[in-house]
Design a protein around this motif. Sequence first.
Motif, short mmCIF file in Angstrom:
data_model
loop_
_atom_site.label_atom_id
_atom_site.label_comp_id
_atom_site.label_asym_id
_atom_site.label_seq_id
_atom_site.Cartn_x
_atom_site.Cartn_y
_atom_site.Cartn_z
N TYR A 99 68.34 62.43 10.84
CA TYR A 99 66.85 62.67 11.28
C TYR A 99 65.99 61.53 10.41
N GLN A 100 65.45 60.45 10.96
CA GLN A 100 64.61 59.42 10.25
C GLN A 100 63.38 59.59 10.69
N SER A 101 62.23 59.31 9.73
CA SER A 101 60.98 59.10 10.04
C SER A 101 60.39 57.91 9.52
N ASP A 102 59.11 57.39 9.65
CA ASP A 102 58.46 56.42 8.98
C ASP A 102 59.22 55.09 8.96
N LEU A 103 59.92 54.72 10.30
CA LEU A 103 60.66 53.45 10.18
C LEU A 103 59.51 52.21 10.67
N GLU A 104 60.04 51.27 10.10
CA GLU A 104 59.11 49.86 10.34
C GLU A 104 59.43 49.60 11.77
N ILE A 105 58.23 49.22 12.49
CA ILE A 105 58.42 48.70 13.76
C ILE A 105 57.78 47.58 14.10
N ASN A 106 58.10 46.79 15.06
CA ASN A 106 57.27 45.50 15.59
C ASN A 106 57.14 45.48 17.12
N LEU A 107 56.15 45.11 17.70
CA LEU A 107 56.09 44.99 19.11
C LEU A 107 55.42 43.55 19.63
N LYS A 108 55.85 42.87 20.47
CA LYS A 108 55.47 41.85 20.74
C LYS A 108 54.95 41.46 22.34
N SER A 109 54.11 40.67 22.71
CA SER A 109 53.81 40.17 23.93
C SER A 109 53.93 38.77 23.97
N PRO A 110 54.14 37.98 25.14
CA PRO A 110 54.30 36.65 25.56
C PRO A 110 52.59 36.00 25.49
N LEU A 111 52.86 34.71 25.21
CA LEU A 111 51.70 34.07 25.48
C LEU A 111 51.30 33.69 26.97
N SER A 112 50.57 33.71 27.56
CA SER A 112 50.26 33.57 29.09
C SER A 112 49.13 32.53 29.28
N ILE A 113 49.50 31.65 30.38
CA ILE A 113 48.08 30.88 30.80
C ILE A 113 48.08 31.13 32.31
N GLY A 114 46.92 31.22 32.70
CA GLY A 114 46.40 31.70 34.31
C GLY A 114 45.64 30.69 34.92
N LEU A 115 45.78 30.42 36.01
CA LEU A 115 44.99 29.44 36.94
C LEU A 115 44.76 30.11 38.25
N GLY A 116 43.25 30.07 38.79
CA GLY A 116 43.02 30.67 40.06
C GLY A 116 41.95 29.75 40.72
N ALA A 117 41.69 30.02 41.82
CA ALA A 117 40.78 29.48 42.85
C ALA A 117 40.38 30.22 43.99
N SER A 118 39.37 30.33 44.23
CA SER A 118 38.75 31.15 45.37
C SER A 118 38.03 30.28 46.25
N TYR A 119 38.46 29.99 47.57
CA TYR A 119 37.76 29.27 48.62
C TYR A 119 37.06 30.05 49.53
N HIS A 120 35.72 29.82 49.74
CA HIS A 120 34.90 30.10 50.74
C HIS A 120 35.25 29.49 52.17
N ILE A 121 36.02 30.11 52.83
CA ILE A 121 36.24 29.76 54.27
C ILE A 121 35.09 29.51 55.16
N ALA A 122 34.42 30.55 55.21
CA ALA A 122 33.16 30.52 56.01
C ALA A 122 32.26 31.78 55.12
N GLU A 123 31.12 31.83 55.72
CA GLU A 123 30.27 32.53 55.04
C GLU A 123 30.73 34.12 54.98
N ASN A 124 31.70 34.60 55.77
CA ASN A 124 31.92 35.90 55.44
C ASN A 124 33.42 35.87 55.18
N LYS A 125 34.02 34.98 54.76
CA LYS A 125 35.41 34.99 54.55
C LYS A 125 36.09 34.10 53.28
N VAL A 126 36.52 34.59 52.26
CA VAL A 126 36.95 34.22 51.06
C VAL A 126 38.42 34.19 50.85
#
Length: 478
Positions: A277-304
């Motif tokens: 039974y062990q406690s106070d163990l050293e830990i590490n936790l990572k997540s990646p670098l990410s790059i996002g791109l997006g576009a929204s096009y207004h097809i008509a006055e009431n549609k996107v």
Amino acid sequence: MKSFVLVSLLLILFCRESSGQSNHYWTRNYGSESMLLNGSVIGGVTDLGAVYYNPARLAITDNPAFIISADVYELNSYKIEDAIGNRKDLTQSSFGGAPSLAAGTIDMKETSRSTFAYAILLRYNNNFGFSYRDEFSQNILPNVPEDELFEGELNVTNNLKDHWFGGSWAYKLKENFSIGVSLFGSRAEASKGNMFDMTALDVNNDISKYDYNRAYSFQSYGVLAKLGAAYSTDKMDFGMTLTTPRAHLFGKGNYQYHLYFAAPDESGIADIYANSYQSDLEINLKSPLSIGLGASYHIAENKVIHFSGEYFGKINPYKILEASPHQMQSKSDSTIYFTLMDGRKAIANAGIGVEWFLSQKVSFYGGFSTDFNAAATNSVSFVTQEPTATNLSFDANFYHLAGGVLLTFKGAEFTLGATHTSGKTNFDKPINFPSGNDPSVVDIASDGRMLWDRWQFIVSVSVPFLKDYVDKLEDKLF
């Protein structure tokens, strides 16, 4: 006993496979409209989901609403086909609330080019546990005649939560161009374990006992940031984001292990006594670098129509937690090791969403997005009792569908909708029970399939009138 062990170990693997989906980055969406568009809003997000998707959009969005509640109710169902042969399937389902996002803006002067917002969101959430018990008579002990009365019980815990909390700043460089940044603190906590308890009574009234448990838990506190840029024209909205890797600040982990086995001498199986039974163990936790791109096009006055894509970088294998090696008390020359590993492969996700404004009070939404698996290949199951195991290994790709309606009334907006996600993966089907004095002998055969199905039901309330209410209150007071 083999039948019970087969089913029990299968259920442990089933739970292991469904652990949190933290190797999927687009499983959860935030903000009422953004959820119905399946997160394909990096370029044109208009609600306070911008805190997560693209903070720069806050500066060029008219009157972003204060989200009082954004409740999501989830129905998760799992099915393992041909679980134990002869066309026998195993199923499991759960239903409950899954809060998504609470966010708001900070009131600024009308002449200010800056916009500030704050948010609390649940990035990952999994709480899946169960128990299984069986009792029958069967000849299960070698060298012991006649059947034994056997009882077996299995208990599994599998929890994962990651809360993000922080704020955003957006600055309008021009009327149609802005930049922004969101800074998040992350509090992640996880626990996983399985308890396997078997007892047998033989014809001589001798009792055999097998009691196994291996578990770990940890808490990690870290920080990460999302930088964004947004540009708008009459017909198009563009957005770009960069999310930094998670920087682990501090945290601790715990590890527990025990294996007790005793059987009559005539069985020919050596007794085992081991624990740590062990406690106070050293830990590490990572997540990646990410790059996002997006576009929204207004097809008509009431549609996107919205398009978004995001690339997530690779995370090389690293240690989350490592227990100190410990010897079996019953056999001093046998040492037990445990290291919890993690690692991700590079992936890219994409999504498309459509808005249709039927009237000033009614708008319809729909969306589709991918959610590819980023788990590293050749991962080792936690249940195999191997000295090295991985924290995530759901080898499946998910696909999300969403649809709903936004109802706008004086002083409030109500969102009603649903999303659906499904995925399937092969799994390792146990066929044997650990025997002798080796605690890690589990033979497996990869010939089963697990299916995961999730429905989310969205009920959210946005209140855009709070700013006007505050302004009126100030006029009365001053």
